[in-house]
Design a protein around this motif. Structure first.
Motif, PDB file in Angstrom:
ATOM      1  N   PHE A 101      63.766 -13.964 -97.833  1.00 24.17           N
ATOM      2  CA  PHE A 101      64.645 -13.120 -97.986  1.00 24.17           C
ATOM      3  C   PHE A 101      64.146 -11.573 -97.328  1.00 24.17           C
ATOM      4  CE2 PHE A 101      67.358 -10.541-100.292  1.00 24.17           C
ATOM      5  CZ  PHE A 101      68.541 -10.408 -99.675  1.00 24.17           C
ATOM      6  N   LEU A 102      64.280 -10.903 -98.054  1.00 28.45           N
ATOM      7  CA  LEU A 102      63.915  -9.246 -97.345  1.00 28.45           C
ATOM      8  C   LEU A 102      62.877  -9.083 -95.925  1.00 28.45           C
ATOM      9  CD1 LEU A 102      62.423  -7.777-100.994  1.00 28.45           C
ATOM     10  CD2 LEU A 102      64.241  -7.514-100.130  1.00 28.45           C
ATOM     11  N   PHE A 103      62.062 -10.013 -95.679  1.00 25.74           N
ATOM     12  CA  PHE A 103      60.788  -9.136 -94.914  1.00 25.74           C
ATOM     13  C   PHE A 103      60.680 -10.243 -93.338  1.00 25.74           C
ATOM     14  CE2 PHE A 103      58.300  -7.770 -98.631  1.00 25.74           C
ATOM     15  CZ  PHE A 103      58.754  -6.567 -98.798  1.00 25.74           C
ATOM     16  N   GLY A 104      61.610 -11.460 -93.513  1.00 29.65           N
ATOM     17  CA  GLY A 104      61.622 -11.924 -92.695  1.00 29.65           C
ATOM     18  C   GLY A 104      60.656 -13.101 -92.642  1.00 29.65           C
ATOM     19  N   ILE A 105      60.848 -14.612 -92.026  1.00 37.44           N
ATOM     20  CA  ILE A 105      60.264 -16.083 -92.174  1.00 37.44           C
ATOM     21  C   ILE A 105      58.825 -15.420 -92.259  1.00 37.44           C
ATOM     22  CG2 ILE A 105      59.841 -18.185 -91.146  1.00 37.44           C
ATOM     23  CD1 ILE A 105      62.860 -18.119 -90.760  1.00 37.44           C
ATOM     24  N   VAL A 106      58.283 -14.973 -90.575  1.00 30.40           N
ATOM     25  CA  VAL A 106      56.878 -14.908 -90.610  1.00 30.40           C
ATOM     26  C   VAL A 106      56.268 -13.652 -91.598  1.00 30.40           C
ATOM     27  CG1 VAL A 106      55.291 -13.860 -88.760  1.00 30.40           C
ATOM     28  CG2 VAL A 106      57.228 -15.589 -87.766  1.00 30.40           C
ATOM     29  N   THR A 107      56.373 -12.806 -91.430  1.00 32.48           N
ATOM     30  CA  THR A 107      55.907 -10.901 -92.279  1.00 32.48           C
ATOM     31  C   THR A 107      56.426 -11.767 -93.805  1.00 32.48           C
ATOM     32  OG1 THR A 107      56.906  -9.614 -90.776  1.00 32.48           O
ATOM     33  CG2 THR A 107      56.156  -8.863 -93.180  1.00 32.48           C
ATOM     34  N   ALA A 141      65.102 -16.899 -96.735  1.00 33.27           N
ATOM     35  CA  ALA A 141      65.881 -16.077 -94.732  1.00 33.27           C
ATOM     36  C   ALA A 141      67.139 -16.439 -94.766  1.00 33.27           C
ATOM     37  CB  ALA A 141      64.658 -15.948 -93.581  1.00 33.27           C
ATOM     38  N   GLY A 142      67.408 -17.708 -95.533  1.00 30.30           N
ATOM     39  CA  GLY A 142      68.822 -17.919 -95.198  1.00 30.30           C
ATOM     40  C   GLY A 142      69.402 -17.661 -97.356  1.00 30.30           C
ATOM     41  N   ILE A 143      69.217 -17.263 -97.156  1.00 28.29           N
ATOM     42  CA  ILE A 143      69.231 -16.823 -99.104  1.00 28.29           C
ATOM     43  C   ILE A 143      70.928 -16.072 -99.412  1.00 28.29           C
ATOM     44  CG2 ILE A 143      69.338 -13.998 -99.247  1.00 28.29           C
ATOM     45  CD1 ILE A 143      67.699 -16.201-101.590  1.00 28.29           C
ATOM     46  N   GLU A 144      71.625 -16.154 -98.507  1.00 34.01           N
ATOM     47  CA  GLU A 144      72.788 -15.524 -98.729  1.00 34.01           C
ATOM     48  C   GLU A 144      73.508 -16.869 -98.810  1.00 34.01           C
ATOM     49  OE1 GLU A 144      74.762 -12.700 -99.405  1.00 34.01           O
ATOM     50  OE2 GLU A 144      72.917 -12.402 -98.564  1.00 34.01           O
ATOM     51  N   ASP A 145      72.828 -18.359 -98.109  1.00 36.66           N
ATOM     52  CA  ASP A 145      73.921 -19.187 -98.186  1.00 36.66           C
ATOM     53  C   ASP A 145      72.737 -20.239 -99.799  1.00 36.66           C
ATOM     54  OD1 ASP A 145      74.791 -20.036 -95.751  1.00 36.66           O
ATOM     55  OD2 ASP A 145      72.919 -20.238 -94.734  1.00 36.66           O
ATOM     56  N   VAL A 146      72.207 -19.329-100.263  1.00 33.81           N
ATOM     57  CA  VAL A 146      71.809 -19.739-101.687  1.00 33.81           C
ATOM     58  C   VAL A 146      72.170 -19.117-102.548  1.00 33.81           C
ATOM     59  CG1 VAL A 146      69.675 -19.356-103.533  1.00 33.81           C
ATOM     60  CG2 VAL A 146      69.258 -20.052-101.085  1.00 33.81           C
ATOM     61  N   VAL A 147      73.159 -18.302-102.842  1.00 36.09           N
ATOM     62  CA  VAL A 147      73.964 -17.223-103.268  1.00 36.09           C
ATOM     63  C   VAL A 147      75.257 -17.770-102.918  1.00 36.09           C
ATOM     64  CG1 VAL A 147      75.195 -15.101-103.669  1.00 36.09           C
ATOM     65  CG2 VAL A 147      72.455 -15.486-102.816  1.00 36.09           C
ATOM     66  N   ALA A 148      76.013 -18.565-101.899  1.00 37.61           N
ATOM     67  CA  ALA A 148      77.048 -19.108-102.298  1.00 37.61           C
ATOM     68  C   ALA A 148      77.056 -20.552-103.116  1.00 37.61           C
ATOM     69  CB  ALA A 148      77.331 -19.561-101.360  1.00 37.61           C
ATOM     70  N   SER A 149      75.341 -20.662-102.802  1.00 43.41           N
ATOM     71  CA  SER A 149      75.579 -22.006-103.962  1.00 43.41           C
ATOM     72  C   SER A 149      75.275 -22.247-105.004  1.00 43.41           C
ATOM     73  CB  SER A 149      73.831 -23.102-103.192  1.00 43.41           C
ATOM     74  OG  SER A 149      74.549 -23.561-101.539  1.00 43.41           O
ATOM     75  N   HIS A 150      74.910 -20.619-105.681  1.00 41.96           N
ATOM     76  CA  HIS A 150      73.981 -20.335-106.666  1.00 41.96           C
ATOM     77  C   HIS A 150      75.706 -20.316-107.408  1.00 41.96           C
ATOM     78  CE1 HIS A 150      72.629 -19.097-110.108  1.00 41.96           C
ATOM     79  NE2 HIS A 150      73.223 -17.745-110.135  1.00 41.96           N
ATOM     80  N   GLU A 151      76.697 -19.412-106.512  1.00 42.13           N
ATOM     81  CA  GLU A 151      77.323 -18.850-107.538  1.00 42.13           C
ATOM     82  C   GLU A 151      78.879 -20.197-107.795  1.00 42.13           C
ATOM     83  OE1 GLU A 151      79.138 -15.873-105.006  1.00 42.13           O
ATOM     84  OE2 GLU A 151      78.137 -14.630-106.251  1.00 42.13           O
ATOM     85  N   ALA A 154      56.574 -14.714 -94.540  1.00 40.99           N
ATOM     86  CA  ALA A 154      54.876 -15.903 -95.439  1.00 40.99           C
ATOM     87  C   ALA A 154      53.796 -15.851 -94.932  1.00 40.99           C
ATOM     88  CB  ALA A 154      55.548 -17.490 -94.450  1.00 40.99           C
ATOM     89  N   LEU A 155      53.716 -14.583 -94.535  1.00 38.59           N
ATOM     90  CA  LEU A 155      52.117 -14.226 -94.213  1.00 38.59           C
ATOM     91  C   LEU A 155      51.977 -13.319 -95.215  1.00 38.59           C
ATOM     92  CD1 LEU A 155      51.924 -13.663 -90.489  1.00 38.59           C
ATOM     93  CD2 LEU A 155      50.757 -15.528 -91.669  1.00 38.59           C
ATOM     94  N   LEU A 156      52.820 -12.958 -96.398  1.00 36.06           N
ATOM     95  CA  LEU A 156      52.737 -11.541 -97.081  1.00 36.06           C
ATOM     96  C   LEU A 156      52.535 -12.369 -98.433  1.00 36.06           C
ATOM     97  CD1 LEU A 156      52.570  -8.948 -98.724  1.00 36.06           C
ATOM     98  CD2 LEU A 156      55.298  -9.292 -97.974  1.00 36.06           C
ATOM     99  N   ALA A 157      53.362 -13.156 -98.758  1.00 32.76           N
ATOM    100  CA  ALA A 157      53.480 -14.378 -99.714  1.00 32.76           C
ATOM    101  C   ALA A 157      51.697 -15.968 -99.651  1.00 32.76           C
ATOM    102  CB  ALA A 157      54.582 -15.325 -99.930  1.00 32.76           C
ATOM    103  N   VAL A 158      51.693 -16.156 -98.359  1.00 30.61           N
ATOM    104  CA  VAL A 158      50.385 -16.579 -98.608  1.00 30.61           C
ATOM    105  C   VAL A 158      49.076 -15.557 -98.890  1.00 30.61           C
ATOM    106  CG1 VAL A 158      48.564 -17.520 -96.618  1.00 30.61           C
ATOM    107  CG2 VAL A 158      50.811 -17.809 -97.000  1.00 30.61           C
ATOM    108  N   VAL A 159      49.105 -13.810 -98.030  1.00 32.66           N
ATOM    109  CA  VAL A 159      48.011 -13.706 -98.385  1.00 32.66           C
ATOM    110  C   VAL A 159      47.850 -13.162-100.167  1.00 32.66           C
ATOM    111  CG1 VAL A 159      47.298 -11.092 -97.664  1.00 32.66           C
ATOM    112  CG2 VAL A 159      47.619 -12.198 -95.680  1.00 32.66           C
ATOM    113  N   SER A 160      48.953 -12.355-100.572  1.00 27.98           N
ATOM    114  CA  SER A 160      48.981 -12.175-101.672  1.00 27.98           C
ATOM    115  C   SER A 160      48.736 -13.266-102.474  1.00 27.98           C
ATOM    116  CB  SER A 160      49.955 -11.577-102.127  1.00 27.98           C
ATOM    117  OG  SER A 160      51.291 -10.556-101.173  1.00 27.98           O
ATOM    118  N   ALA A 161      48.934 -14.699-102.357  1.00 25.57           N
ATOM    119  CA  ALA A 161      48.922 -15.949-103.238  1.00 25.57           C
ATOM    120  C   ALA A 161      46.597 -16.320-103.326  1.00 25.57           C
ATOM    121  CB  ALA A 161      49.738 -16.625-103.193  1.00 25.57           C
TER     122      ALA A 161
END
Length: 258
Positions: free
Chosen positions: A86-92, A191-201, A94-101
């Protein structure tokens, strides 16, 4: 260096004991709820502002937070991966998450490598010994399979390879590659978090209208995991396991001819 074997053994267990205590303290205090989906969604405007102010700093902070969550066994990897997307885009993201994990997993692996391995070797029965031998023969495929299809808690898949004598380099590489597919799936969801927000609300409004309790959690993380996503990860995991079995079969057939 101390010559007392009991004190030496206790010192070997000390880092793992401290890690376990810290994990229990975080869970008992409820601090991990700060990484819940509701809290992060409520803070998304502030988070966006934090990223826009200094993107590089935000990436470092997010990475450190992710590593700490993994080391302390906080059950927030899925949510954090989504928000990286959501914050950095799909590629950045995902790579940030994998490196950190992977970094967090390597830390836990290194801490538990000695004492856990000794304990497993002393207590192991025939079945556990056979599993350990499988890890030693084809450690990469075994670890990658566990990452592709997360059947066990993340901390288990960090400590088990350490106990079974998997080389650190193999563990890190298999973890990194095994986490990549899922990370891209969850980062794309984020990255499609706004759709998630709408579903959540919408789910929360329906819950409140029905007079339900716990409406802040009306949208579960499970509802974001589609059958197609599960099927895709399952097929990838099946491929990893099949390749391990095929290599073992071919090695067994070629053995007598040597």
């Amino acid at each position: 260096m101390t010559r007392d074997p009991r004190l030496r053994a206790a010192l070997r267990w000390l880092p793992l004991a401290l890690l376990a205590c810290a994990s229990v303290a975080v869970v008992a205090s409820g601090a991990y709820h700060l990484l819940s989906l509701d809290r992060l969604l409520a803070s998304r405007a502030w988070l966006h502002g934090f990223v826009e102010a200094d993107r590089a700093r935000a990436i470092v902070v997010a990475g450190l937070l992710y590593v700490c969550a993994v080391v302390l066994s906080v059950p927030a990897s899925l949510v954090l991966t989504m928000f990286c997307g959501f914050l950095f885009g799909i590629v950045t993201g995902a790579l940030l998450a994998v490196v950190s994990a992977t970094t967090g997993a390597a830390i836990v692996f290194s801490i538990g490598r000695g004492p856990v391995g000794d304990l497993m070797r002393r207590r192991s029965g025939p079945r556990l010994a056979a599993l350990a031998e499988g890890f030693r023969r084809d450690a990469f495929s075994y670890v990658a399979f566990l990452r592709l299809l997360p059947l066990f808690p993340f901390w288990v898949t960090n400590l088990a390879p350490a106990a079974f004598g998997v080389p650190r380099r193999t563990f890190v590489l298999a973890t990194f590659l095994g986490l990549l597919p899922g990370a891209f799936v969850y980062a794309a969801t984020g990255a499609g978090i706004e759709d998630v927000v709408a579903s959540h609300e919408s789910a929360r409004a329906a819950c409140l209208a029905a007079g339900g309790l716990g409406c802040e959690n009306a949208l579960s993380l499970g509802s974001l995991v589609t059958p197609k996503m599960v099927a895709g990860l399952g097929l990838l995991a099946l491929f990893a396991l099949s390749s391990a079995l095929l290599r073992r079969y071919l090695a067994r057939r070629s053995g007598p001819s040597r």
